[in-house]
Design an enzyme around this catalytic site. Structure first.
Site, PDB file in Angstrom:
ATOM      1  N   CYS A 191     -54.221  13.152 -33.012  1.00  0.00           N
ATOM      2  CA  CYS A 191     -52.980  13.134 -33.798  1.00  0.00           C
ATOM      3  C   CYS A 191     -53.267  13.021 -35.293  1.00  0.00           C
ATOM      4  CB  CYS A 191     -52.097  11.955 -33.389  1.00  0.00           C
ATOM      5  SG  CYS A 191     -51.737  11.823 -31.639  1.00  0.00           S
ATOM      6  N   ASP A 192     -54.211  12.160 -35.655  1.00  0.00           N
ATOM      7  CA  ASP A 192     -54.386  11.784 -37.060  1.00  0.00           C
ATOM      8  C   ASP A 192     -55.731  12.153 -37.668  1.00  0.00           C
ATOM      9  OD1 ASP A 192     -51.848  10.571 -36.943  1.00  0.00           O
ATOM     10  OD2 ASP A 192     -52.713   8.737 -36.113  1.00  0.00           O
ATOM     11  N   CYS A 238     -55.056   7.419 -32.083  1.00  0.00           N
ATOM     12  CA  CYS A 238     -55.025   8.804 -31.615  1.00  0.00           C
ATOM     13  C   CYS A 238     -55.762   9.712 -32.588  1.00  0.00           C
ATOM     14  CB  CYS A 238     -53.583   9.270 -31.442  1.00  0.00           C
ATOM     15  SG  CYS A 238     -53.436  10.967 -30.828  1.00  0.00           S
TER      16      CYS A 238
END
Length: 219
Positions: free
Chosen positions: A41-42, A38
């Site tokens: 997300c990261d 992701c």
């Protein structure tokens, strides 16, 4: 549940979708320690660092472009000579100076180290799909973008799905083709796949279920 049978007047399905992984042992070792599925997300955690994106479809192109906002360099690794992505998505990557292409390669092994109990990715060994030769590159993170699989196998033959297994809901609602059954989150969302959108459709499903039960005179 196990050997017990439970009945309900309404059901909300929120089994989600699972990212597809390479399936190599070193991937499991560093998952969550530099290996991710992701970018949104990261990606921020890899500011001014060098990362790999694995894949050749629209998702991989989108992730690669997104990561250039943070990473110093994004290496796009794809097992074939040609990309499956749409022309416009591919051109965006080709025109991005921070993206390097490595076509006809697969990741053979993810390299890393552990210092004082903290694991981190330090590189990867790539293998040519043409001649089997290998090359080692240093990177700080690896993002898998080879697709997602909705967790819907248990509903096959019972609920309507698209060709990839995502549950089909009525436009503007969470209703499935079965009365009283609703779907929320990634199990019915192949586009956004974000926690906030899943939470939103979860709220929608709860309201849809409530209205359904009220219409039936159950509550």
């Amino acid at each position: 549940v196990e050997n017990e049978t439970h009945t309900a007047d309404a059901v909300i399905i929120a089994t989600g979708a699972s990212a597809k992984w390479l399936g190599i042992p070193s991937e499991e070792v560093y998952k969550g320690y530099g290996v991710s599925a992701c970018a949104t997300c990261d990606g921020f955690f890899f500011k001014d660092q060098k990362v790999i994106v694995v894949g050749g479809g629209d998702t991989a192109m989108e992730e690669a472009n997104y990561l250039t906002k943070f990473a110093s360099e994004v290496i796009l690794v794809h097992r074939r000579d040609e990309f499956r992505a749409s022309k416009i998505m591919t051109e965006r990557v080709l025109n991005n100076p921070k993206v390097t292409l490595m076509k006809s390669y697969v990741i053979k092994e993810i390299l890393g180290e552990e210092v004082m109990g903290n694991k981190k990715v330090t590189g990867a060994i790539l293998e040519s799909t043409k001649d089997g030769s290998t090359t080692e590159i240093k990177v700080d993170g690896i993002f898998m973008a080879i697709g997602h699989k909705p967790n819907t196998d248990i509903f096959k033959g019972m609920l309507e799905m698209d060709e990839t297994g995502y549950l089909i809901v009525q436009p503007g609602s969470t209703k499935t083709n079965v009365e009283g059954v609703f779907a929320a989150g990634d199990v019915a969302d192949k586009k956004y796949r974000q926690a906030i959108t899943a939470a939103g459709t979860g709220c929608m499903a709860a309201l849809d279920a409530q209205h359904y039960l009220e219409e039936k005179g159950i509550v």
